[in-house]
Scaffold this motif. Structure first.
Motif, PDB file in Angstrom:
ATOM      1  N   ALA A  11     -43.923   9.184  82.441  1.00 23.02           N
ATOM      2  CA  ALA A  11     -43.769  10.566  82.001  1.00 23.02           C
ATOM      3  C   ALA A  11     -45.034  11.320  82.414  1.00 23.02           C
ATOM      4  CB  ALA A  11     -43.540  10.599  80.489  1.00 23.02           C
ATOM      5  N   ASN A  12     -45.352  12.423  81.762  1.00 26.03           N
ATOM      6  CA  ASN A  12     -46.557  13.188  82.095  1.00 26.03           C
ATOM      7  C   ASN A  12     -47.768  12.529  81.449  1.00 26.03           C
ATOM      8  OD1 ASN A  12     -44.307  15.154  82.600  1.00 26.03           O
ATOM      9  ND2 ASN A  12     -46.042  16.432  83.189  1.00 26.03           N
ATOM     10  N   VAL A  13     -48.563  11.855  82.261  1.00 26.59           N
ATOM     11  CA  VAL A  13     -49.712  11.096  81.759  1.00 26.59           C
ATOM     12  C   VAL A  13     -50.901  12.042  81.578  1.00 26.59           C
ATOM     13  CG1 VAL A  13     -51.151   9.063  82.114  1.00 26.59           C
ATOM     14  CG2 VAL A  13     -48.849   9.149  83.109  1.00 26.59           C
ATOM     15  N   TYR A  14     -51.620  11.854  80.477  1.00 29.01           N
ATOM     16  CA  TYR A  14     -52.810  12.671  80.213  1.00 29.01           C
ATOM     17  C   TYR A  14     -53.863  11.792  79.565  1.00 29.01           C
ATOM     18  CZ  TYR A  14     -51.830  12.598  75.213  1.00 29.01           C
ATOM     19  OH  TYR A  14     -51.640  12.169  73.929  1.00 29.01           O
ATOM     20  N   GLY A  15     -55.100  12.301  79.515  1.00 29.07           N
ATOM     21  CA  GLY A  15     -56.162  11.570  78.845  1.00 29.07           C
ATOM     22  C   GLY A  15     -57.503  11.745  79.546  1.00 29.07           C
ATOM     23  N   PRO A  16     -58.538  11.074  79.052  1.00 26.63           N
ATOM     24  CA  PRO A  16     -59.864  11.135  79.665  1.00 26.63           C
ATOM     25  C   PRO A  16     -59.839  10.723  81.135  1.00 26.63           C
ATOM     26  CG  PRO A  16     -59.982  10.095  77.514  1.00 26.63           C
ATOM     27  CD  PRO A  16     -58.519  10.252  77.829  1.00 26.63           C
ATOM     28  N   ARG A  17     -60.715  11.334  81.918  1.00 25.22           N
ATOM     29  CA  ARG A  17     -60.913  11.098  83.353  1.00 25.22           C
ATOM     30  C   ARG A  17     -59.883  11.790  84.234  1.00 25.22           C
ATOM     31  NH1 ARG A  17     -62.022   4.555  83.526  1.00 25.22           N
ATOM     32  NH2 ARG A  17     -63.594   4.478  81.870  1.00 25.22           N
ATOM     33  N   GLN A  18     -58.916  12.493  83.660  1.00 20.68           N
ATOM     34  CA  GLN A  18     -57.972  13.197  84.521  1.00 20.68           C
ATOM     35  C   GLN A  18     -58.686  14.336  85.227  1.00 20.68           C
ATOM     36  OE1 GLN A  18     -54.322  14.637  82.699  1.00 20.68           O
ATOM     37  NE2 GLN A  18     -53.260  14.233  84.610  1.00 20.68           N
ATOM     38  N   LYS A  52     -48.282   4.171  71.473  1.00 24.76           N
ATOM     39  CA  LYS A  52     -48.954   4.143  70.171  1.00 24.76           C
ATOM     40  C   LYS A  52     -49.711   5.430  69.861  1.00 24.76           C
ATOM     41  CE  LYS A  52     -49.565  -0.887  70.164  1.00 24.76           C
ATOM     42  NZ  LYS A  52     -50.545  -2.013  70.118  1.00 24.76           N
ATOM     43  N   MET A  53     -50.125   6.176  70.873  1.00 32.62           N
ATOM     44  CA  MET A  53     -50.994   7.326  70.665  1.00 32.62           C
ATOM     45  C   MET A  53     -50.195   8.598  70.373  1.00 32.62           C
ATOM     46  SD  MET A  53     -54.089   8.461  70.489  1.00 32.62           S
ATOM     47  CE  MET A  53     -55.068   7.157  71.265  1.00 32.62           C
ATOM     48  N   PRO A  54     -50.337   9.179  69.182  1.00 35.25           N
ATOM     49  CA  PRO A  54     -49.700  10.474  68.908  1.00 35.25           C
ATOM     50  C   PRO A  54     -50.307  11.554  69.793  1.00 35.25           C
ATOM     51  CG  PRO A  54     -50.477   9.409  66.873  1.00 35.25           C
ATOM     52  CD  PRO A  54     -51.086   8.665  68.023  1.00 35.25           C
ATOM     53  N   LEU A  55     -49.502  12.538  70.162  1.00 36.93           N
ATOM     54  CA  LEU A  55     -49.965  13.581  71.076  1.00 36.93           C
ATOM     55  C   LEU A  55     -51.170  14.324  70.520  1.00 36.93           C
ATOM     56  CD1 LEU A  55     -49.601  15.237  73.659  1.00 36.93           C
ATOM     57  CD2 LEU A  55     -47.945  16.663  72.423  1.00 36.93           C
ATOM     58  N   GLU A  56     -51.131  14.657  69.247  1.00 32.46           N
ATOM     59  CA  GLU A  56     -52.227  15.428  68.666  1.00 32.46           C
ATOM     60  C   GLU A  56     -53.552  14.660  68.750  1.00 32.46           C
ATOM     61  OE1 GLU A  56     -48.335  16.728  67.121  1.00 32.46           O
ATOM     62  OE2 GLU A  56     -49.320  14.774  67.342  1.00 32.46           O
ATOM     63  N   GLU A  57     -53.519  13.365  68.459  1.00 27.35           N
ATOM     64  CA  GLU A  57     -54.727  12.546  68.525  1.00 27.35           C
ATOM     65  C   GLU A  57     -55.174  12.340  69.970  1.00 27.35           C
ATOM     66  OE1 GLU A  57     -56.293   8.068  67.238  1.00 27.35           O
ATOM     67  OE2 GLU A  57     -54.419   8.855  66.392  1.00 27.35           O
ATOM     68  N   GLY A  58     -54.213  12.160  70.860  1.00 27.48           N
ATOM     69  CA  GLY A  58     -54.549  11.978  72.273  1.00 27.48           C
ATOM     70  C   GLY A  58     -55.200  13.209  72.868  1.00 27.48           C
ATOM     71  N   ILE A  59     -54.719  14.390  72.490  1.00 27.81           N
ATOM     72  CA  ILE A  59     -55.337  15.626  72.971  1.00 27.81           C
ATOM     73  C   ILE A  59     -56.753  15.755  72.427  1.00 27.81           C
ATOM     74  CG2 ILE A  59     -55.276  18.139  72.691  1.00 27.81           C
ATOM     75  CD1 ILE A  59     -52.260  18.009  73.160  1.00 27.81           C
ATOM     76  N   ALA A  60     -56.948  15.395  71.158  1.00 29.20           N
ATOM     77  CA  ALA A  60     -58.298  15.446  70.581  1.00 29.20           C
ATOM     78  C   ALA A  60     -59.252  14.527  71.329  1.00 29.20           C
ATOM     79  CB  ALA A  60     -58.244  15.074  69.098  1.00 29.20           C
ATOM     80  N   LYS A  61     -58.793  13.320  71.690  1.00 27.09           N
ATOM     81  CA  LYS A  61     -59.620  12.385  72.445  1.00 27.09           C
ATOM     82  C   LYS A  61     -59.928  12.932  73.842  1.00 27.09           C
ATOM     83  CE  LYS A  61     -58.243   8.000  70.257  1.00 27.09           C
ATOM     84  NZ  LYS A  61     -59.618   7.491  70.014  1.00 27.09           N
ATOM     85  N   THR A  62     -58.947  13.565  74.436  1.00 31.19           N
ATOM     86  CA  THR A  62     -59.132  14.127  75.770  1.00 31.19           C
ATOM     87  C   THR A  62     -60.141  15.276  75.746  1.00 31.19           C
ATOM     88  OG1 THR A  62     -56.843  13.533  76.317  1.00 31.19           O
ATOM     89  CG2 THR A  62     -57.943  15.136  77.754  1.00 31.19           C
ATOM     90  N   VAL A  63     -60.011  16.159  74.767  1.00 27.62           N
ATOM     91  CA  VAL A  63     -60.954  17.275  74.633  1.00 27.62           C
ATOM     92  C   VAL A  63     -62.366  16.748  74.388  1.00 27.62           C
ATOM     93  CG1 VAL A  63     -61.620  19.233  73.176  1.00 27.62           C
ATOM     94  CG2 VAL A  63     -59.229  18.952  73.878  1.00 27.62           C
ATOM     95  N   ALA A  64     -62.488  15.710  73.555  1.00 29.17           N
ATOM     96  CA  ALA A  64     -63.811  15.125  73.271  1.00 29.17           C
ATOM     97  C   ALA A  64     -64.439  14.574  74.545  1.00 29.17           C
ATOM     98  CB  ALA A  64     -63.677  14.027  72.220  1.00 29.17           C
ATOM     99  N   TRP A  65     -63.632  13.960  75.404  1.00 26.50           N
ATOM    100  CA  TRP A  65     -64.160  13.431  76.669  1.00 26.50           C
ATOM    101  C   TRP A  65     -64.640  14.574  77.566  1.00 26.50           C
ATOM    102  CZ3 TRP A  65     -62.858  14.003  81.841  1.00 26.50           C
ATOM    103  CH2 TRP A  65     -63.517  13.129  82.729  1.00 26.50           C
ATOM    104  N   PHE A  66     -63.837  15.629  77.683  1.00 25.97           N
ATOM    105  CA  PHE A  66     -64.244  16.758  78.516  1.00 25.97           C
ATOM    106  C   PHE A  66     -65.513  17.413  77.982  1.00 25.97           C
ATOM    107  CE2 PHE A  66     -60.085  16.552  80.533  1.00 25.97           C
ATOM    108  CZ  PHE A  66     -60.357  17.018  81.812  1.00 25.97           C
ATOM    109  N   LEU A  67     -65.637  17.470  76.657  1.00 26.79           N
ATOM    110  CA  LEU A  67     -66.864  18.023  76.068  1.00 26.79           C
ATOM    111  C   LEU A  67     -68.079  17.204  76.493  1.00 26.79           C
ATOM    112  CD1 LEU A  67     -65.774  18.999  72.445  1.00 26.79           C
ATOM    113  CD2 LEU A  67     -66.877  20.507  74.116  1.00 26.79           C
ATOM    114  N   GLY A  68     -67.907  15.898  76.579  1.00 27.05           N
ATOM    115  CA  GLY A  68     -68.999  15.021  76.996  1.00 27.05           C
ATOM    116  C   GLY A  68     -69.388  15.194  78.445  1.00 27.05           C
ATOM    117  N   GLN A  69     -68.514  15.802  79.259  1.00 24.80           N
ATOM    118  CA  GLN A  69     -68.801  16.028  80.676  1.00 24.80           C
ATOM    119  C   GLN A  69     -69.532  17.340  80.912  1.00 24.80           C
ATOM    120  OE1 GLN A  69     -67.861  13.335  82.726  1.00 24.80           O
ATOM    121  NE2 GLN A  69     -67.457  12.628  80.632  1.00 24.80           N
ATOM    122  N   HIS A  70     -69.522  18.219  79.907  1.00 28.18           N
ATOM    123  CA  HIS A  70     -70.145  19.543  80.082  1.00 28.18           C
ATOM    124  C   HIS A  70     -71.647  19.485  79.805  1.00 28.18           C
ATOM    125  CE1 HIS A  70     -66.070  20.979  80.389  1.00 28.18           C
ATOM    126  NE2 HIS A  70     -66.489  22.221  80.540  1.00 28.18           N
TER     127      HIS A  70
END
Length: 305
Positions: free
Chosen positions: A169-176, A287-305
């Motif tokens: 499906a539409n894959v998302y997450g850190p490092r995208q 296993k990963m709910p969308l809301e939690e996965g988006i939070a993890k993704t945003v946290a990763w992007f914050l770490g790149q800034h």
């Protein structure tokens, strides 16, 4: 087990390489670094810079002598496939066939292919969509992925290779890659964190099935351990409209504005995958709910800034 991962410097591939190494496997990576990032590849992995469509790939695979191949390398942008279908076919059709043939020549018995559940079925009235539904791709990208699946079927039937197509499906997450891949979660997150307005193509009522990269990695691990061949949907079965995803990202970021632009050619309106077959056959469930996965993704992007 010795496992070769094509596209192993990319978004999904680098996560898979990490997991394989953690599980004690020996890993080799092939990536041409057109969109992949060399620094994302664990130093314990053997690295080969090469294009999957090049004639020299067979020598690389023969040198690696893997027991299994996970083929993730691809041209992944639907819009680019519409703008340049010949290049899309070079990478996604000829490249896949080249990797398959190189694997056959090297004696590989197990081949896993990253297909696309979003692009293969096209717009359907039956959602979540099962694997038995007719495949009517709406883009050259979808045609390329379906062609790859047909080659897998032939290599299984003709040469006895165990082949598995995982229809993501539409894959998302850190490092995208927010700049070079067709991932709305990464694109929206990147723009909002930069204080820029994010553009939703079309009316925002398009629906997608968003699956977290960690769950996709788990599906690949399950496929490597199984003794089956065939095609399996890798999705959550939850249909979410783009406007809703945009709001979840805005909440996670804490700021941001969106505007609407014209719809893009080749993009379908609906996508949601039935995952009951893979749950029954491989024991995989997201296993990963969308809301939690988006939070993890945003946290990763914050770490790149």
């Amino acid at each position: 087990m010795k496992i070769l991962v094509t596209g192993g410097a990319g978004f999904i591939g680098s996560h898979l390489v990490d997991a394989l190494l953690t599980n004690g496997h020996a890993v080799a990576v092939v990536d041409n670094l057109s969109t992949g990032v060399r620094e994302q590849v664990d130093q314990r992995a053997e690295f080969h810079e090469a294009d999957v469509a090049d004639a020299g790939l067979a020598a690389v695979v023969k040198k690696v002598r893997p027991e299994a191949v996970v083929h993730l390398a691809a041209q992944v942008d639907v819009r680019k496939s519409v703008a340049d279908p010949v290049e899309d076919a070079r990478v996604n059709i000829l490249g896949t066939l080249n990797v398959l043939e190189a694997a056959r020549q090297a004696g590989v018995r197990h081949f896993i292919f990253a297909s696309s559940g979003g692009a293969i079925y096209g717009d359907t009235d039956l959602r979540p969509t099962p694997e038995s539904h007719p495949a009517v791709p709406a883009s050259p990208y979808g045609i390329g992925k379906l062609s790859g699946e047909h080659f897998l079927r032939i290599f299984h039937k003709t040469f006895g290779m165990r082949t598995v197509a995982l229809r993501y499906a539409n894959v998302y997450g850190p490092r995208q890659n927010a700049l070079g891949e067709a991932g709305v979660v990464a694109i929206f997150t990147h723009r909002l964190l930069a204080g820029q307005q994010a553009v939703i193509n079309g009316d925002g009522k398009q629906s997608r099935d968003f699956v977290y990269v960690g769950d996709v990695v788990a599906a690949n691990l399950a496929a490597l351990q199984a003794s089956v061949s065939g095609a399996f949907n890798i999705g959550t079965g939850r249909e979410v409209i783009i406007d809703q995803v945009a709001n979840l990202i805005r909440q996670a970021v804490g700021q941001g504005d969106f505007s609407h632009g014209p719809a893009k050619p080749g993009e379908q309106m609906t996508s949601c995958l039935d995952n009951r077959l893979v749950a029954k056959t491989l024991g995989w469930r997201p296993k990963m709910p969308l809301e939690e996965g988006i939070a993890k993704t945003v946290a990763w992007f914050l770490g790149q800034h």
